[in-house]
Enzyme design. Sequence first.
Site, PDB file in Angstrom:
ATOM      1  N   LEU A 211      -8.981   0.127   7.299  1.00 17.30           N
ATOM      2  CA  LEU A 211      -9.657   1.316   6.794  1.00 17.30           C
ATOM      3  C   LEU A 211     -10.835   0.951   5.879  1.00 17.30           C
ATOM      4  O   LEU A 211     -11.971   1.378   6.106  1.00 17.30           O
ATOM      5  CB  LEU A 211      -8.645   2.178   6.016  1.00 17.30           C
TER       6      LEU A 211
ATOM      7  N   ALA B 115     -16.717   2.121   1.883  1.00 21.07           N
ATOM      8  CA  ALA B 115     -15.788   3.216   2.164  1.00 21.07           C
ATOM      9  C   ALA B 115     -14.347   2.809   1.919  1.00 21.07           C
ATOM     10  O   ALA B 115     -13.934   1.698   2.249  1.00 21.07           O
ATOM     11  CB  ALA B 115     -15.915   3.650   3.627  1.00 21.07           C
TER      12      ALA B 115
ATOM     13  N   THR C 164      -5.045  -6.172   4.584  1.00 19.41           N
ATOM     14  CA  THR C 164      -3.800  -6.937   4.425  1.00 19.41           C
ATOM     15  C   THR C 164      -3.197  -7.280   5.790  1.00 19.41           C
ATOM     16  O   THR C 164      -3.174  -6.424   6.680  1.00 19.41           O
ATOM     17  CB  THR C 164      -2.791  -6.112   3.593  1.00 19.41           C
TER      18      THR C 164
ATOM     19  N   ILE D 176       6.147 -10.368 -25.468  1.00 18.97           N
ATOM     20  CA  ILE D 176       7.457 -10.781 -25.994  1.00 18.97           C
ATOM     21  C   ILE D 176       7.665 -12.284 -25.793  1.00 18.97           C
ATOM     22  O   ILE D 176       8.257 -12.952 -26.624  1.00 18.97           O
ATOM     23  CB  ILE D 176       8.583  -9.951 -25.320  1.00 18.97           C
TER      24      ILE D 176
ATOM     25  N   GLU E 226      -4.586   1.283  -2.036  1.00 16.39           N
ATOM     26  CA  GLU E 226      -4.146   2.557  -1.442  1.00 16.39           C
ATOM     27  C   GLU E 226      -4.517   3.740  -2.341  1.00 16.39           C
ATOM     28  O   GLU E 226      -3.757   4.687  -2.514  1.00 16.39           O
ATOM     29  CB  GLU E 226      -2.646   2.514  -1.121  1.00 16.39           C
TER      30      GLU E 226
END
Lengths: 379, 256
Positions: A125, A130, A158, A337, A363
């Site tokens: 995509l 885009a 991916t 921590i 996404e």
Amino acid sequence: MHFELTDEQKILQKMIREFAEEEVAPGAIERDRTKTFPKEIFKKLGELGILGLPFPEKYGGGGADTISFAIVVEELSRACGSTGITYSAHVSLGGAPLNLFGTEEQKQKYLIPICTGEALGAFGLTEPGAGSDAGGTETEAREDGDEWVINGSKCFITNASYAKVVPITAVTGKKDGKKEITAIIVPTDSPGFSIDEPYDKMGLNASNTTQLFFEDVRVPKENILGKRGEGFKQFLITLDGGRIGIGAMAVGIAQAAYEKALAYAKERKQFGSPLSKFQVIQFKLADMAMKIELARMMVYKAAWLKDQGKKFTKEAAMCKLYASEVCMEICRDAIQIHGGNGYMQEYEVERYMRDAKLLEIGEGTSEVQRMVISREIGC
Amino acid sequence: MNIYVLMKRTFDTEEKIVIENGRVSDDGVNFIINPYDEFAIEEAIKLKDAHGGEVTVVTVGSEDAEKELRTALAMGCDKAVLISTEDVEDTDQWSTAEILAAYFKDKSFDIILGGNVSNDNGTGQIGPRLAEKLGIPHVSTIVKLEINGNQATIERDAEGDTEIIEASLPLLVTAQQGLNEPRYPSLPGIMKAKKKPLEVLELDDLDLDEDDVEAKTETVEVFLPPKKQAGRILEGDADSQAKELVRLLKSEAKVI
């Protein structure tokens, strides 16, 4: 209301947690450092029937529900973010659109190898101009006789190096002054189709992120996925499901960071007592535990809505947004921590934070999630 | 081959033991298949794969054990049997063996496998007691099993050494760590497990009365082991350290 997992979900959770602890976690630091794809792990996941998890049994899938998918993504991500995202993308971006929009023949041909693990799933995509703004799509598919001729490029894709086919979005014309976007299934061995892996990433180093190039790539007309002009609608639906995966990933990484921080705080002594006896650390850990619980509930709720066949766009965006943001906070506090040790790869929490950052971006960025939620609540 | 496995649902090995009102509390505890029984299940499935037949997994206990039975079915067992003891006030190893013996009375079997001990009570009695009641041979703590026709060749762990034993079927064996590497249940296995037969039996179904199986033993007291004290490092040269050590062993630890 019923807040308990089913027996199958519990058995699956126990199985995949053990698998993740025994098979996935041990090499995670090394794979991150050497950017090594977890190929062997995916072979084993295939043998266990996990790769086709939510898809129908007649295509070699497991016929399990979305909550089970979220459980598997969470547990894999708790051990290794790269393995988690590879799996999540494989199922929710690679397999899901074929299952949702493909013809019987396409499912036979392309979904079965994804379920058996013969190939991984990918979805093309994003382009340099885009992503969530599909209107920026420039990759073009032109009709020529019985074929589509595709030109253009995709980025940040991916799993494509391990895929047999990649469904991609392409501009197939103009309608009312708007680009007509159509999804087309492109076999990765088509002449003119090249895939490379050029990126030096911040995290998720063991996952496969690629660039796709199309130079006069010819595919038959019937390789259209679903209907012409529905590519945009399809990818919105696909991303709704994908966001549950990202939410589950965030819960898994956050859980890992929290567990490490809790264990370290109990063990590490300063000023004569364990860190976990200092209220400032206790409150950090209490917040972590609370945020994880809330994020997981939201992921389960979105997954449950999807399984019930109800609308889940808003909840998917909420779970992705909330889980990824608290995951970043939790990773940051987990490093804090750990003090200086937390900055070292050996203690793993720094990898969690590098991996987690993608979850606020991929996404749909956090900003896009807020746009989706705003739209859903009627703004 | 008719293969049976004895399974117990036990505390997860990572659980912390809490005592409440003189009993070990199981509030919010995660349960698992007793790890030694998992070896038995794996071995049973391997036997079935090699020789054909059917694997039935049997448990005695509460009806909550259904999840662990389903896990065994997901790994590849064919049938499960849950013998409920929820009506019995107190059971012990004697009771469990008695119940199992009643269950096996009218069954035909080639081999019964179990874990060598449970990770909770750790008595290791159920297997041998049952074999005795059924009048069949048993071999405990096995690390290798080969079956040829009616003969079994078995390697057993004898406190670190290996003993090789030949026995004939029907036979009962109990599994020791090292026998095999239990498989993960596959997703199709998990989905199929739901549809496999799981029979729930009451004592009535075995012609037993609650009184017939009441525990023969009584738990008088339950307590946690004393907390470990911090170690002490002796100082000075070797001679004076040795002297000090002997003195402490005599006067404080009172072991010599």
